[in-house]
Design a protein around this motif. Structure first.
Motif, short mmCIF file in Angstrom:
data_model
loop_
_atom_site.label_atom_id
_atom_site.label_comp_id
_atom_site.label_asym_id
_atom_site.label_seq_id
_atom_site.Cartn_x
_atom_site.Cartn_y
_atom_site.Cartn_z
N TRP A 151 1.06 -1.66 -0.25
CA TRP A 151 0.12 -0.21 0.25
C TRP A 151 0.85 1.26 -0.09
O TRP A 151 0.66 1.86 -0.86
CB TRP A 151 -0.75 0.07 1.23
CG TRP A 151 -1.83 1.28 1.69
CD1 TRP A 151 -2.82 1.40 0.59
CD2 TRP A 151 -1.97 1.79 2.33
NE1 TRP A 151 -3.50 2.44 1.17
CE2 TRP A 151 -2.70 3.10 1.79
CE3 TRP A 151 -1.00 2.28 3.69
CZ2 TRP A 151 -3.09 4.08 2.73
CZ3 TRP A 151 -0.89 4.13 3.93
CH2 TRP A 151 -1.85 3.94 4.04
N HIS A 155 -0.48 3.23 -2.89
CA HIS A 155 -0.84 3.41 -3.00
C HIS A 155 -2.92 3.34 -3.31
O HIS A 155 -3.48 3.85 -3.71
CB HIS A 155 -1.47 5.43 -3.95
CG HIS A 155 -0.14 5.70 -3.62
ND1 HIS A 155 0.77 6.44 -4.59
CD2 HIS A 155 0.69 6.44 -2.64
CE1 HIS A 155 1.57 6.46 -4.72
NE2 HIS A 155 2.41 6.76 -2.87
N TRP A 157 -6.69 1.35 -3.42
CA TRP A 157 -7.19 1.93 -2.29
C TRP A 157 -8.09 0.33 -2.80
O TRP A 157 -8.05 0.15 -3.75
CB TRP A 157 -8.27 2.86 -2.51
CG TRP A 157 -8.45 2.87 -3.93
CD1 TRP A 157 -10.06 2.94 -4.64
CD2 TRP A 157 -7.91 3.93 -4.89
NE1 TRP A 157 -10.51 3.33 -5.69
CE2 TRP A 157 -9.27 4.38 -6.32
CE3 TRP A 157 -6.96 4.51 -5.81
CZ2 TRP A 157 -8.58 5.33 -7.11
CZ3 TRP A 157 -6.22 5.53 -6.40
CH2 TRP A 157 -7.10 5.49 -7.89
N HIS A 197 -5.59 1.62 6.50
CA HIS A 197 -4.72 0.69 6.40
C HIS A 197 -3.37 1.79 7.55
O HIS A 197 -2.55 1.39 8.81
CB HIS A 197 -4.01 1.32 5.35
CG HIS A 197 -4.43 0.50 4.60
ND1 HIS A 197 -4.33 -1.14 4.46
CD2 HIS A 197 -5.04 0.43 3.15
CE1 HIS A 197 -4.47 -1.34 3.14
NE2 HIS A 197 -5.49 -0.29 2.64
#
Length: 294
Positions: A151, A155, A157, A197
């Motif tokens: 993550w 990045h 989602w 996260h």
């Protein structure tokens, strides 16, 4: 006395009566029976209310709201299930066993707070034409604690259409409608992923295609793309800032079980390895950001 549902399926609608039957039928075709379906209609002026009234198992209300996010705020308040999933109108489920699979995974592992899959894209005319995250069907996405470097490097989602999350975790992460934050107002779902996260909650990818995501000219995505780009830029910036803080030791990343209990941490001696793994994912996998929206 009727037992509470295990899963709440939340939807919002405004003047999309033409998509409603397909979406609702896909929900009620699920092999898992222990769910409730909730629809918040934003005072539609088309035939939506008549369609909703034709589904006796559906819990629904119809009243004015500012946008779909306010509608989901109401739907979350109505939810009674231990787990929650979202199904925007015009989207729907391809796998009849998705609810059963997701609930079974979360029941079996208390450390997990969310399970997700990779949805299929659908045209306005109903043709399937591609997969979101096709790379994960060749090699499944990292799970649990191993997802953190992925993550921070990419990045990524979770699309709200295809994850199932513990309601207790969702309640902690869903931003208040009273929040003055532009980010919170326009993209609460992205705010959830950021908080998920950074809060140390754990997820698991299931290598199936649970649902379709229909792209069409009157979709919320098209109507709010400018806000989406702005909030997505902020999302990426906040991830990078958090990653720097973890790697320089100014923030200690904690891992949490589904009930919020702390179950571990990234220790100082692990930071060099974490740095290498973030760099690996950043160079070997697509980075998700504003240029990837829509």
């Amino acid at each position: 006395m009727t037992s509470p549902p295990r899963l709440s399926v939340l939807s919002t609608n405004r003047n999309m009566a033409h998509w409603l039957p397909e979406t609702l039928d896909s929900i009620f075709r699920q092999s898992f029976d222990g769910f409730e379906a909730i629809m918040v209609d934003g005072a539609s002026t088309d035939a939506s209310v008549d369609v909703l009234a034709a589904y006796p198992r559906l819990r629904w209300i119809s009243e004015p709201d500012a946008n779909a996010n306010e509608g989901f705020d109401k739907a979350i308040a109505m939810a009674r299930g231990e787990y929650v999933t979202f199904c925007p109108v015009s989207d729907g489920y391809l796998s009849r066993n998705w609810f059963a699979r997701a609930v079974a995974e979360l029941d079996a592992d208390p450390s997990l707070s969310l399970v997700w899959g990779a949805d299929a894209l659908m045209t306005e005319d109903g043709d399937l034409y591609g997969l979101v995250f096709p790379q994960f069907h060749r090699k499944p996405a990292p799970c649990g604690r191993d997802f953190l470097p992925y993550w921070l490097g990419t990045h990524l989602w979770f699309p709200e259409q295809n994850y199932v999350i513990r309601r207790s975790v969702l309640s902690r992460l869903w931003p208040s409608r009273r929040s003055p934050s532009y980010f919170d107002h326009w993209n609460p779902f992205l705010r959830i992923i950021l908080g998920f996260h950074t809060g140390g909650y754990l997820s698991k990818f299931l290598p199936i295609i649970p649902n379709w995501r229909r792209l069409h000219v009157d979709s919320v995505t098209e109507a709010t793309k400018e806000h989406g780009l702005r909030t997505l830029t902020q999302y990426v910036d906040e991830i990078d800032a958090y990653g720097r803080a973890v790697l320089n030791g100014s923030v200690r990343h904690l891992f949490r079980a589904g009930d919020g209990t702390k179950i571990g941490a990234v220790e100082l001696h692990e930071l060099p390895e974490l740095t290498e793994r973030i760099a690996h994912w950043r160079t070997s996998h697509p980075v998700h950001g504003p240029r990837n929206l829509g």
